[in-house]
Design a protein around this motif. Structure first.
Motif, PDB file in Angstrom:
ATOM      1  N   ALA A 248      22.313 -31.450  16.799  1.00 48.89           N
ATOM      2  CA  ALA A 248      21.754 -32.801  16.767  1.00 48.89           C
ATOM      3  C   ALA A 248      20.286 -32.753  16.386  1.00 48.89           C
ATOM      4  O   ALA A 248      19.582 -31.767  16.649  1.00 48.89           O
ATOM      5  N   TYR A 249      19.825 -33.832  15.769  1.00 49.55           N
ATOM      6  CA  TYR A 249      18.414 -33.983  15.422  1.00 49.55           C
ATOM      7  C   TYR A 249      17.959 -35.366  15.861  1.00 49.55           C
ATOM      8  O   TYR A 249      18.656 -36.370  15.647  1.00 49.55           O
ATOM      9  N   SER A 250      16.799 -35.423  16.477  1.00 48.01           N
ATOM     10  CA  SER A 250      16.272 -36.691  16.959  1.00 48.01           C
ATOM     11  C   SER A 250      14.798 -36.811  16.597  1.00 48.01           C
ATOM     12  O   SER A 250      14.001 -35.916  16.911  1.00 48.01           O
ATOM     13  N   ALA A 251      14.438 -37.899  15.900  1.00 49.35           N
ATOM     14  CA  ALA A 251      13.051 -38.200  15.558  1.00 49.35           C
ATOM     15  C   ALA A 251      12.601 -39.422  16.352  1.00 49.35           C
ATOM     16  O   ALA A 251      13.281 -39.852  17.283  1.00 49.35           O
ATOM     17  N   ASP A 252      11.463 -39.986  15.980  1.00 44.05           N
ATOM     18  CA  ASP A 252      10.931 -41.122  16.737  1.00 44.05           C
ATOM     19  C   ASP A 252      11.853 -42.333  16.698  1.00 44.05           C
ATOM     20  O   ASP A 252      12.036 -43.009  17.705  1.00 44.05           O
ATOM     21  N   ASN A 253      12.428 -42.638  15.533  1.00 41.64           N
ATOM     22  CA  ASN A 253      13.239 -43.845  15.432  1.00 41.64           C
ATOM     23  C   ASN A 253      14.569 -43.631  14.707  1.00 41.64           C
ATOM     24  O   ASN A 253      15.204 -44.591  14.267  1.00 41.64           O
ATOM     25  N   TYR A 254      15.011 -42.388  14.557  1.00 43.39           N
ATOM     26  CA  TYR A 254      16.317 -42.133  13.963  1.00 43.39           C
ATOM     27  C   TYR A 254      16.831 -40.779  14.440  1.00 43.39           C
ATOM     28  O   TYR A 254      16.075 -39.948  14.967  1.00 43.39           O
ATOM     29  N   THR A 275      44.721 -29.604  17.662  1.00 49.24           N
ATOM     30  CA  THR A 275      43.956 -30.530  16.842  1.00 49.24           C
ATOM     31  C   THR A 275      42.552 -29.996  16.593  1.00 49.24           C
ATOM     32  O   THR A 275      41.885 -29.521  17.515  1.00 49.24           O
ATOM     33  N   ASN A 276      42.114 -30.069  15.334  1.00 48.47           N
ATOM     34  CA  ASN A 276      40.727 -29.802  14.964  1.00 48.47           C
ATOM     35  C   ASN A 276      40.057 -31.133  14.655  1.00 48.47           C
ATOM     36  O   ASN A 276      40.599 -31.948  13.887  1.00 48.47           O
ATOM     37  N   VAL A 277      38.892 -31.368  15.236  1.00 44.87           N
ATOM     38  CA  VAL A 277      38.199 -32.646  15.086  1.00 44.87           C
ATOM     39  C   VAL A 277      36.745 -32.396  14.704  1.00 44.87           C
ATOM     40  O   VAL A 277      36.102 -31.502  15.246  1.00 44.87           O
ATOM     41  N   TRP A 278      36.216 -33.197  13.795  1.00 36.95           N
ATOM     42  CA  TRP A 278      34.786 -33.176  13.536  1.00 36.95           C
ATOM     43  C   TRP A 278      34.279 -34.617  13.476  1.00 36.95           C
ATOM     44  O   TRP A 278      35.011 -35.520  13.082  1.00 36.95           O
ATOM     45  N   ALA A 279      33.038 -34.801  13.895  1.00 34.51           N
ATOM     46  CA  ALA A 279      32.458 -36.143  13.959  1.00 34.51           C
ATOM     47  C   ALA A 279      31.016 -36.114  13.483  1.00 34.51           C
ATOM     48  O   ALA A 279      30.274 -35.165  13.766  1.00 34.51           O
ATOM     49  N   LEU A 280      30.632 -37.155  12.785  1.00 38.20           N
ATOM     50  CA  LEU A 280      29.259 -37.317  12.306  1.00 38.20           C
ATOM     51  C   LEU A 280      28.732 -38.657  12.806  1.00 38.20           C
ATOM     52  O   LEU A 280      29.359 -39.695  12.586  1.00 38.20           O
ATOM     53  N   ASN A 281      27.598 -38.627  13.493  1.00 38.69           N
ATOM     54  CA  ASN A 281      26.999 -39.843  14.049  1.00 38.69           C
ATOM     55  C   ASN A 281      25.540 -39.943  13.632  1.00 38.69           C
ATOM     56  O   ASN A 281      24.869 -38.926  13.414  1.00 38.69           O
ATOM     57  N   GLY A 282      25.044 -41.171  13.567  1.00 41.13           N
ATOM     58  CA  GLY A 282      23.641 -41.385  13.258  1.00 41.13           C
ATOM     59  C   GLY A 282      23.178 -42.743  13.748  1.00 41.13           C
ATOM     60  O   GLY A 282      23.980 -43.647  13.993  1.00 41.13           O
ATOM     61  N   TYR A 283      21.862 -42.878  13.923  1.00 43.41           N
ATOM     62  CA  TYR A 283      21.288 -44.160  14.331  1.00 43.41           C
ATOM     63  C   TYR A 283      19.914 -44.326  13.695  1.00 43.41           C
ATOM     64  O   TYR A 283      19.246 -43.357  13.315  1.00 43.41           O
ATOM     65  N   TYR A 284      19.508 -45.585  13.580  1.00 39.48           N
ATOM     66  CA  TYR A 284      18.178 -45.915  13.068  1.00 39.48           C
ATOM     67  C   TYR A 284      17.663 -47.113  13.833  1.00 39.48           C
ATOM     68  O   TYR A 284      18.361 -48.122  13.985  1.00 39.48           O
ATOM     69  N   THR A 285      16.435 -47.020  14.353  1.00 37.08           N
ATOM     70  CA  THR A 285      15.805 -48.108  15.093  1.00 37.08           C
ATOM     71  C   THR A 285      14.571 -48.564  14.329  1.00 37.08           C
ATOM     72  O   THR A 285      13.545 -47.873  14.327  1.00 37.08           O
ATOM     73  N   PRO A 286      14.621 -49.690  13.628  1.00 34.75           N
ATOM     74  CA  PRO A 286      13.468 -50.146  12.849  1.00 34.75           C
ATOM     75  C   PRO A 286      12.316 -50.561  13.748  1.00 34.75           C
ATOM     76  O   PRO A 286      12.511 -50.959  14.902  1.00 34.75           O
ATOM     77  N   SER A 287      11.119 -50.469  13.203  1.00 35.28           N
ATOM     78  CA  SER A 287       9.929 -50.793  13.988  1.00 35.28           C
ATOM     79  C   SER A 287       9.595 -52.275  13.979  1.00 35.28           C
ATOM     80  O   SER A 287       8.806 -52.747  14.795  1.00 35.28           O
ATOM     81  N   GLY A 288      10.180 -53.037  13.060  1.00 35.52           N
ATOM     82  CA  GLY A 288       9.884 -54.458  12.975  1.00 35.52           C
ATOM     83  C   GLY A 288      10.411 -55.246  14.162  1.00 35.52           C
ATOM     84  O   GLY A 288      11.491 -54.953  14.699  1.00 35.52           O
ATOM     85  N   GLU A 289       9.679 -56.258  14.577  1.00 35.44           N
ATOM     86  CA  GLU A 289      10.084 -57.065  15.720  1.00 35.44           C
ATOM     87  C   GLU A 289      11.293 -57.921  15.383  1.00 35.44           C
ATOM     88  O   GLU A 289      11.389 -58.516  14.307  1.00 35.44           O
TER      89      GLU A 289
END
Length: 396
Positions: A248-254, A275-289
């Motif tokens: 996993a990688y985590s920055a200030d807003n993503y 069963t073999n399983v793989w998953a890809l997840n991501g998020y982004y939190t914009p700075s705008g109000e």
């Protein structure tokens, strides 16, 4: 429909339930003072340290214990937290046999936490509830048929400065994973952000794992769960084992995470073997109000299903969620995703979706109300399911 007529009853019912949840019993102080001649008495639900000339009355009727003794009480490094949830809801359509029936259920949980070195943690969870009724099942409450049940025991501890490990029973093998998702919806189907199969959920087996802080925002973790019976043993041909790893990688807003899991005879489908399983997840939190955070997830599985031809079967699931953390006094969110894995087979390839919207707000420090509305798609011949639920949470 009867469902929407029932919604008119929800606010009134919540008003009746709220005072019931905060009622307290009376204590006769004169009778208690006859037990012992002491300078002061402390009535405690949380067991705090008292002075040498003080005596503590333990909650639950254990009696009076001096501060120099822990017999019958907690040590000063132990904390206890309590929560209770009240659910009201109804569904219309789908396969439920209780269409339009207005349901009321509850969940209760006790969490005990102890540290021995200041850096480790022994965690014990005790649950109770009756939340398996069709009208409220999407809130994922406890279902123990009104009996207190030990839900999990785990011990987490550091190894050096960058590694954290844990061992436990009836605990998620993915306990130390850092899946990249900031959507906090309350539903049972979409709250995993698309990680329906790759997460090593606790199911009564032994679990252990570790995480490592690589640095610069990167972490790595692995987990194991022995899902077979105790007689089968761990990591044997007879037992049902599950292994998973994550980067996993985590920055200030993503952030982003990649998870791989291997499961023998997974519990999510009795017709499936390995069963073999793989998953890809991501998020982004914009700075705008006023802008929402966005969380996405995609999961793919390669399973062996003996009843199908060919036996090897591919399936997949996806999820997208938006969340506004400051909408009025609370948090709002909407999400869409597959309600189950879509199987790549000519007879099982219908992509069935679920849509949901929720709003969660705190009435005070110890009480939160969360309404949820959702729609689930069903295969041809069955009406889509629409549900509305209201969850009132108390923490104390």
């Amino acid at each position: 429909m009867k469902l929407f007529k029932s919604l008119l009853v929800a606010p009134a019912a919540l008003g009746l339930m709220t005072p019931l949840a905060v009622s307290a019993s009376e204590v006769n102080l004169n009778d208690i003072s006859n037990y012992s001649d002491v300078d002061s008495i402390e009535f405690a639900n949380s067991f705090n340290k008292v002075d040498a000339n003080e005596t503590q009355l333990l909650a639950g009727g254990e009696g009076i214990v001096g501060s120099n003794s822990h017999d019958g009480g907690f040590s000063e490094t132990t904390t206890a937290s309590f929560s209770a949830d009240m659910y009201l809801g109804a569904v219309d359509g789908g396969t439920s046999k209780t269409d339009d029936a207005f349901m009321g259920t509850y969940s209760f949980q006790i969490d005990l936490n102890t540290t021995f070195t200041g850096e480790d943690s022994l965690d014990i969870s005790i649950d109770a509830g009756n939340s398996a009724k069709a009208g409220t099942v999407e809130f994922d409450g406890n279902d123990t048929t009104d009996v207190l049940t030990l839900d999990g025991v785990s011990y987490t501890f550091p190894i050096g400065t960058k590694t954290t490990a844990f061992v436990g029973d009836n605990t998620d093998g993915s306990l130390l994973f850092n899946t990249a998702c900031v959507y906090g919806g309350p539903s049972n189907t979409l709250d995993d952000c698309g990680n329906n199969y790759s997460a090593l959920n606790g199911g009564g087996g032994t679990a252990f794992g570790a995480s490592y802080d690589v640095g610069n925002g990167f972490t790595a973790a692995f987990g194991y769960t022995g899902e077979g019976s105790n007689a089968d043993g761990l990591m044997t041909e007879e037992g049902d084992d599950a292994l998973a790893g994550q980067i996993a990688y985590s920055a200030d807003n993503y952030g982003a995470s990649f998870t791989y899991a291997y499961k023998e005879n997974p519990t999510f489908n009795t017709a499936v073997t390995d069963t073999n399983v793989w998953a890809l997840n991501g998020y982004y939190t914009p700075s705008g109000e006023g802008l929402p955070s966005i969380s996405v997830g995609y999961e793919a599985a390669d399973s062996e299903i003996p009843s199908l031809t060919p036996k090897d079967t591919d399936s997949s699931a996806w999820f997208v969620g938006l969340q506004w953390d400051e909408i009025g006094p609370g948090t709002a969110g909407i999400a869409v995703g597959t309600k189950q894995h879509t199987v790549d087979n000519s007879t099982l390839d219908d992509e069935l979706l679920m849509y949901e919207a929720f709003y969660s707000y705190e009435l005070n420090d110890g009480m939160t109300i969360t309404p949820l509305i959702y729609t689930k798609e069903f295969a041809s011949g069955t009406d889509d399911e629409t549900g509305l639920m209201v969850k009132t949470s108390f923490s104390f």
